[in-house]
Write an enzyme that holds these catalytic residues in place. Structure first.
Site, PDB file in Angstrom:
ATOM      1  N   ASP A 187       0.851  -1.182   0.000  1.00 46.53           N
ATOM      2  CA  ASP A 187       0.000   0.000   0.000  1.00 46.53           C
ATOM      3  C   ASP A 187       0.888   1.233   0.000  1.00 46.53           C
ATOM      4  O   ASP A 187       1.706   1.418   0.892  1.00 46.53           O
ATOM      5  CB  ASP A 187      -0.902  -0.013   1.243  1.00 46.53           C
ATOM      6  N   GLU A 232      -1.924  -1.589  -6.186  1.00 47.63           N
ATOM      7  CA  GLU A 232      -3.182  -1.021  -6.626  1.00 47.63           C
ATOM      8  C   GLU A 232      -2.889  -0.068  -7.780  1.00 47.63           C
ATOM      9  O   GLU A 232      -1.891   0.642  -7.748  1.00 47.63           O
ATOM     10  CB  GLU A 232      -3.746  -0.231  -5.449  1.00 47.63           C
ATOM     11  N   CYS A 246     -13.872  -3.543  12.567  1.00 48.46           N
ATOM     12  CA  CYS A 246     -14.861  -4.147  11.667  1.00 48.46           C
ATOM     13  C   CYS A 246     -16.144  -4.437  12.440  1.00 48.46           C
ATOM     14  O   CYS A 246     -16.123  -5.149  13.436  1.00 48.46           O
ATOM     15  CB  CYS A 246     -14.296  -5.424  11.054  1.00 48.46           C
ATOM     16  N   CYS A 258     -16.845  -8.479  12.368  1.00 49.08           N
ATOM     17  CA  CYS A 258     -16.077  -9.495  13.095  1.00 49.08           C
ATOM     18  C   CYS A 258     -15.303  -8.913  14.264  1.00 49.08           C
ATOM     19  O   CYS A 258     -14.690  -9.645  15.033  1.00 49.08           O
ATOM     20  CB  CYS A 258     -15.137 -10.247  12.153  1.00 49.08           C
ATOM     21  N   ASP A 318      -3.707   1.334   6.453  1.00 48.80           N
ATOM     22  CA  ASP A 318      -2.738   1.000   5.410  1.00 48.80           C
ATOM     23  C   ASP A 318      -2.392  -0.486   5.409  1.00 48.80           C
ATOM     24  O   ASP A 318      -2.302  -1.120   4.359  1.00 48.80           O
ATOM     25  CB  ASP A 318      -1.461   1.830   5.585  1.00 48.80           C
TER      26      ASP A 318
HETATM   27 ZN   LIG Z   1     -14.294  -8.227   9.625  1.00 45.76          ZN
END
Ligand SMILES: [Zn+2]
Length: 397
Positions: A185, A269, A341, A344, A351
């Site tokens: 990244d 990317e 998140c 989860c 990054d």
């Molecule tokens: Zn997750």
């Protein structure tokens, strides 16, 4: 493969003014041909029976008139105008293929250069022979063996360089240490973050140099136009710019060499957004040279080791995807450096998370490219296979 070796030149004063003259002829021919190209294209649009412009036709056209109209062109190697127009043809080819912007007029003092074809110069140890000029000293001998293709002579600040393109049959380099995949990244604060958790900070010599740059630019703006002092300040500033550019270029080479030496598969990317003048989300080392240069270096260095570079297109949600569970978030503004998140509960550094997603993506693309798995992800990867057949195994990412 084609490799270029750039060597500093030590021309004497007479030689330096010849080189300046040749650069001027190349620039004039390029700009003349670009203006003609535009004119002939407009004429063709109005009347399709006229020929479309082409670099070959423009070269013939210039050859027919230069003795009369531009006799000073004859004072330097004929390669200078000819190769400049061939390069204009390449620039248009890149433009039509969507790889580059519309060709621009060359400016005096910006990338001054001219190119010689291989029948127009000789290399002998630490010197190069140039038509109408004779031998010019080089700081070091040519490092690569093979067929010499061309030489481009250029000026950076007050120094001259020759870049010699050689078609080598170098033995391939050793395979990368880790035959698995890594994701990279590119960032602002750090040069790059790797999926291994490493942060490559890049060069930090800038502070002092950048302060000096600011001081010098200010002092230049105070000097009277056309004065001797202004000229001196300008040369000083150009030298400092070149020095900073060297440091940045060096950092980029070190990064790409390190990555290809260590990892077989490299996921990056695509940041080459057309029309975007400057990507503000990249470290200066990469922003200066452009993403294209970063990718070019990675690809040719990986190829020499049988490695591969996987480029995720710009719609790939590298930042918005949770690298732990794979759920994709709606949005992820740039200001968010850390996030948890909601699906989860994993805690992510922005990054590092992006780098991990690129690694996973590169690893899966490498498999499907070898035909071992279907294109399950449904996302098209542009995979550039470096060699026809290779074993792919995955180490820790
Ligand atoms: Zn997750």
């Amino acid at each position: 493969m084609l490799i270029a070796h750039k060597i500093a030149l030590d021309p004497n004063n007479a030689q330096a003014s010849y080189l300046t003259h040749a650069c001027g002829v190349a620039r004039f021919a390029y700009n003349w041909a670009l203006a003609e190209w535009k004119r002939q294209y407009e004429a063709w649009k109005a009347d399709n029976s006229l020929p479309k412009p082409s670099q070959a036709a423009l070269r013939r056209q210039l050859n027919a008139i230069k003795r009369e109209q531009f006799p000073w062109m004859l004072e330097v190697t004929k390669c200078a105008p000819q190769m400049a127009i061939i390069q204009l043809g390449e620039a248009f080819k890149n433009f039509f293929a969507g790889r580059a912007r519309y060709p621009q007029f060359r400016k005096k003092g910006v990338h001054d250069r001219f190119t010689l074809t291989n029948d127009q110069f000789d290399i002998d140890g630490r010197r190069i022979r140039i038509p109408n000029l004779g031998w010019v000293r080089m700081r070091e001998p040519l490092r690569f063996a093979g067929k010499i293709m061309s030489a481009t002579i250029s000026r950076v600040a007050d120094r001259w360089f020759v870049s010699i393109a050689v078609d080598t049959e170098d033995p391939p380099k050793r395979k990368a240490e880790n035959q698995g995949a890594v994701g990279v990244d590119l960032g602002v604060s750090a040069l790059a973050t790797l999926s291994t958790g490493e942060i490559i900070t890049g060069p930090k010599p800038h502070k002092a140099l950048l302060d000096r740059l600011r001081r010098l630019s200010r002092s230049l703006s105070r000097k009277q136009k056309g004065s001797r002092n202004r000229q001196k300040a300008k040369a000083k500033l150009a030298r400092l710019h070149a020095r900073i550019a060297n440091i940045r270029s060096d950092a980029l080479h070190k990064l790409t060499t390190d990555l290809t030496r260590r990892f077989h598969t490299i996921g990056i990317e695509d940041l080459n957004v057309r029309g975007m003048v400057r990507n503000r989300h990249l470290a200066r080392s990469i922003a200066d040279m452009g993403f294209h240069e970063f990718r070019r270096q990675l690809e040719y260095k990986a190829e020499r080791r049988g490695g591969r570079v996987v480029v995720a297109d710009r719609w790939f949600p590298s930042s918005k995807t949770c690298s732990a569970c794979g759920s994709v978030q709606e949005a992820m503004p740039l200001s968010v450096r850390q996030w948890i998140c909601p699906d989860c509960g994993a805690c992510h550094d922005r990054d590092l998370n992006a780098a991990r997603n690129l690694a996973t993506y590169a690893a899966s693309s490498a498999v499907s490219a070898c035909g071992e798995a279907g294109s399950g992800s449904g996302r098209k990867a542009r995979v550039k296979p470096a060699s026809m057949k290779q074993e792919v195994s995955f180490g820790p990412v």
